[in-house]
Design an enzyme around this catalytic site. Structure first.
Site, PDB file in Angstrom:
ATOM      1  N   GLU A  94       0.882  -1.233  -0.377  1.00  0.00           N
ATOM      2  CA  GLU A  94      -0.228   0.279   0.224  1.00  0.00           C
ATOM      3  C   GLU A  94       0.774   1.586   0.401  1.00  0.00           C
ATOM      4  O   GLU A  94       1.873   1.479   0.613  1.00  0.00           O
ATOM      5  CB  GLU A  94      -0.765  -0.049   1.191  1.00  0.00           C
ATOM      6  N   CYS A 107       3.422   7.986   1.288  1.00  0.00           N
ATOM      7  CA  CYS A 107       3.756   7.545   2.431  1.00  0.00           C
ATOM      8  C   CYS A 107       3.782   6.133   1.602  1.00  0.00           C
ATOM      9  O   CYS A 107       3.035   6.048   0.926  1.00  0.00           O
ATOM     10  CB  CYS A 107       2.611   7.688   3.734  1.00  0.00           C
ATOM     11  N   CYS A 114       6.575  -6.416   7.424  1.00  0.00           N
ATOM     12  CA  CYS A 114       7.261  -5.889   8.829  1.00  0.00           C
ATOM     13  C   CYS A 114       7.970  -7.313   9.006  1.00  0.00           C
ATOM     14  O   CYS A 114       7.043  -8.201  10.045  1.00  0.00           O
ATOM     15  CB  CYS A 114       7.015  -4.896   9.086  1.00  0.00           C
ATOM     16  N   CYS A 118       7.049  -4.806  16.114  1.00  0.00           N
ATOM     17  CA  CYS A 118       6.310  -3.819  17.376  1.00  0.00           C
ATOM     18  C   CYS A 118       4.756  -4.124  17.378  1.00  0.00           C
ATOM     19  O   CYS A 118       4.000  -4.396  16.614  1.00  0.00           O
ATOM     20  CB  CYS A 118       5.901  -2.246  17.045  1.00  0.00           C
ATOM     21  N   CYS A 121       1.940  -1.906  16.316  1.00  0.00           N
ATOM     22  CA  CYS A 121       1.848  -1.968  14.330  1.00  0.00           C
ATOM     23  C   CYS A 121       0.924  -3.367  13.622  1.00  0.00           C
ATOM     24  O   CYS A 121       1.172  -4.319  14.061  1.00  0.00           O
ATOM     25  CB  CYS A 121       2.994  -1.525  14.046  1.00  0.00           C
ATOM     26  N   CYS A 332      -0.724   5.819   9.558  1.00  0.00           N
ATOM     27  CA  CYS A 332       0.601   5.237  10.775  1.00  0.00           C
ATOM     28  C   CYS A 332       0.430   4.201  10.758  1.00  0.00           C
ATOM     29  O   CYS A 332      -0.684   3.896  12.047  1.00  0.00           O
ATOM     30  CB  CYS A 332       1.092   6.448  11.419  1.00  0.00           C
TER      31      CYS A 332
HETATM   32  N1  SAH Z   1       9.543   0.562  10.470  1.00  0.00           N
HETATM   33  C1  SAH Z   1       9.484   2.386   9.530  1.00  0.00           C
HETATM   34  C2  SAH Z   1       8.804   2.983   8.985  1.00  0.00           C
HETATM   35  C3  SAH Z   1       6.977   2.178   8.766  1.00  0.00           C
HETATM   36  S1  SAH Z   1       6.191   2.685  10.257  1.00  0.00           S
HETATM   37  C4  SAH Z   1       9.532   2.413  11.238  1.00  0.00           C
HETATM   38  O1  SAH Z   1       8.680   1.439  12.072  1.00  0.00           O
HETATM   39  O2  SAH Z   1       9.668   3.268  11.797  1.00  0.00           O
HETATM   40  C5  SAH Z   1       5.751   4.190  10.183  1.00  0.00           C
HETATM   41  C6  SAH Z   1       5.039   5.513  11.345  1.00  0.00           C
HETATM   42  O3  SAH Z   1       4.342   4.534  11.861  1.00  0.00           O
HETATM   43  C7  SAH Z   1       6.357   5.000  12.690  1.00  0.00           C
HETATM   44  O4  SAH Z   1       6.819   5.669  12.829  1.00  0.00           O
HETATM   45  C8  SAH Z   1       5.659   4.065  13.525  1.00  0.00           C
HETATM   46  O5  SAH Z   1       5.723   3.731  14.216  1.00  0.00           O
HETATM   47  C9  SAH Z   1       4.472   4.316  12.925  1.00  0.00           C
HETATM   48  N2  SAH Z   1       2.923   3.045  13.677  1.00  0.00           N
HETATM   49  C10 SAH Z   1       3.254   2.303  13.992  1.00  0.00           C
HETATM   50  N3  SAH Z   1       2.192   1.521  13.969  1.00  0.00           N
HETATM   51  C11 SAH Z   1       1.135   2.504  15.087  1.00  0.00           C
HETATM   52  C12 SAH Z   1      -0.387   3.064  15.378  1.00  0.00           C
HETATM   53  N4  SAH Z   1      -0.800   1.711  15.788  1.00  0.00           N
HETATM   54  N5  SAH Z   1      -0.666   4.127  15.324  1.00  0.00           N
HETATM   55  C13 SAH Z   1       0.145   5.325  14.997  1.00  0.00           C
HETATM   56  N6  SAH Z   1       1.429   4.973  14.612  1.00  0.00           N
HETATM   57  C14 SAH Z   1       2.190   3.792  13.987  1.00  0.00           C
HETATM   58 FE1  SF4 Z   2       7.533  -2.638  11.857  1.00  0.00          FE
HETATM   59 FE2  SF4 Z   2       5.432  -1.641  12.513  1.00  0.00          FE
HETATM   60 FE3  SF4 Z   2       7.677  -1.696  14.083  1.00  0.00          FE
HETATM   61 FE4  SF4 Z   2       7.686   0.238  11.276  1.00  0.00          FE
HETATM   62  S1  SF4 Z   2       6.338   0.163  13.290  1.00  0.00           S
HETATM   63  S2  SF4 Z   2       9.089  -1.595  12.199  1.00  0.00           S
HETATM   64  S3  SF4 Z   2       6.740  -0.980   9.935  1.00  0.00           S
HETATM   65  S4  SF4 Z   2       6.374  -3.745  12.819  1.00  0.00           S
END
Ligand code: SAH
Ligand code: SF4
Length: 354
Positions: A94, A107, A114, A118, A121, A332
């Site tokens: 996406e 974006c 991934c 985390c 996410c 995000c």
């Molecule tokens: N993997 C990279 C880039 C993709 S994630 C990273 O983690 O930086 C892009 C952004 O979305 C990151 O700052 C991540 O922490 C944030 N993000 C992930 N899950 C989220 C959520 N549930 N609510 C808000 N932001 C989130």
């Molecule tokens: Fe991967 Fe989501 Fe963590 Fe970014 S925030 S590193 S996309 S698991």
């Protein structure tokens, strides 16, 4: 067959030049053909009507133009658009286009899924499927331009699916394709790489001469809490990541998702300020979006505002971001794709708040 869209412009020029010379074509044809890759992209070589027919017929075989067909396009009530691209092998990724006044930020994704998991996410929850190639990364921007050349993105952020610094070779090439004047020509200061801090590749990004922007996903002010939220903390811990940012030479942004009762206390704002101040970092506060672990709750609005105020009182430039595209799960951390039972690609609906 060479995939010109997988090469940096200088290599594409060399490949084209050699092919044209072999066919006895004049060198100026390179100057005609090259802009059709990125500057004034064509959907197919047949559309490059300024070229003689013999070239339009020969180019597709020598240099097929990779397309990313759109599987789905959704438009949010706030104008945010989400695209789902078919990668041709049963996978899909996406991109999200966010209009904001004169800015149009795209974006983009760097991986399918991934591996880093985390807890907050949605992409992390789907696991890792594969890396994108450089062409697949940069062509997300190209495809948006092909949809409507009037709406070329002004800014690009690597905040879609995946961890860009775990796909460094492709991201390194794509950065050049996005920024180079014979590529998409997007200024380096308008291109942001977001990462959890994969240190060896962060050092490689820092070595690039262009002023690409860096956003570091911090999300916790102590190693203990960060470890609970982000398994990568085990490998690249907070003190080492902060030290690496200090060596980055450019101003960085710290990303911090506010999770109710977990990392949104005022004491934690004080700890965050102690990390951010020596770096002169900006702090982006993000409301928690649904899609990650169901037991996490967003921070109440009043608490988010209090957290922001507390950082500012410490002299930190902090901004509480507005959520964009929530109604279409385009915000995000919400990007997630699942394959249907017959390996048909479809976007998974997961906007329910649990
Ligand atoms: N993997 C990279 C880039 C993709 S994630 C990273 O983690 O930086 C892009 C952004 O979305 C990151 O700052 C991540 O922490 C944030 N993000 C992930 N899950 C989220 C959520 N549930 N609510 C808000 N932001 C989130
Ligand atoms: Fe991967 Fe989501 Fe963590 Fe970014 S925030 S590193 S996309 S698991």
């Amino acid at each position: 067959m060479t995939d010109l869209l997988g090469l940096v412009p200088e290599s594409a020029r060399a490949a084209l030049g050699a092919w044209l010379a072999e066919r006895g074509e004049p060198p100026y044809r390179t100057r005609q053909i090259l802009p059709r890759l990125w500057q004034r992209p064509v959907a197919s070589w047949e559309d490059a009507t300024e070229l003689p027919e013999r070239l339009r017929r020969a180019l597709p075989e020598a240099f097929p133009l990779r397309r990313l067909p759109v599987v789905a396009r959704q438009v949010s009530s706030d104008g945010t658009e989400k695209y789902l691209w078919d990668l041709g092998d049963g996978e899909a990724v996406e991109s999200v286009l966010i209009p904001e006044g004169k800015r149009r930020t795209l974006c983009i994704s760097s991986q399918v899924g991934c591996a880093l998991g985390c807890v907050f996410c949605a992409t992390g929850r789907m696991g890792f499927r594969r890396n994108l190639s450089a062409a697949e990364i940069a062509c997300q921007v190209r495809e948006v331009i092909l949809q409507d050349s009037e709406r070329k993105p002004t800014n690009v952020v690597f905040m879609g699916m995946g961890e860009p610094l775990l796909n460094w070779e492709a991201v390194n090439t794509a950065l050049t394709q996005l920024n180079h004047p014979e590529g998409l020509g997007i200024g380096a200061r308008h291109i942001t790489v977001s990462t959890v801090g994969i240190l060896p590749n962060l050092a490689k990004l820092a070595q690039r001469p262009e002023q690409f922007r860096l956003a570091l996903s911090l999300h916790a002010p102590t190693p203990e809490l960060r470890h609970e939220l982000m398994p990568i903390e085990k490998k690249y811990g907070l003190p080492a990541v902060i030290a690496a940012l200090g060596r980055f030479r450019r101003r960085v942004t710290l990303e911090y998702v506010l999770i109710g009762g977990t990392n949104d206390g005022l004491e934690q704002a004080d700890q965050l300020a102690r990390l951010a101040r020596p770096l002169g970092a900006l702090v982006n506060l993000l409301p928690l979006h649904p899609g990650g672990a169901p037991d996490l709750a967003p921070s109440p609005r009043a608490q988010m505002l209090a957290f922001e105020r507390r950082l500012r009182r410490h002299g930190i430039e902090a901004v509480l971001r507005r959520s964009r595209g929530l109604d279409i799960s385009a915000a995000c951390g919400q990007l997630r794709v699942e394959l249907g039972p017959r390996r048909n690609v479809r976007a998974q609906e997961h906007a329910r708040v649990e």
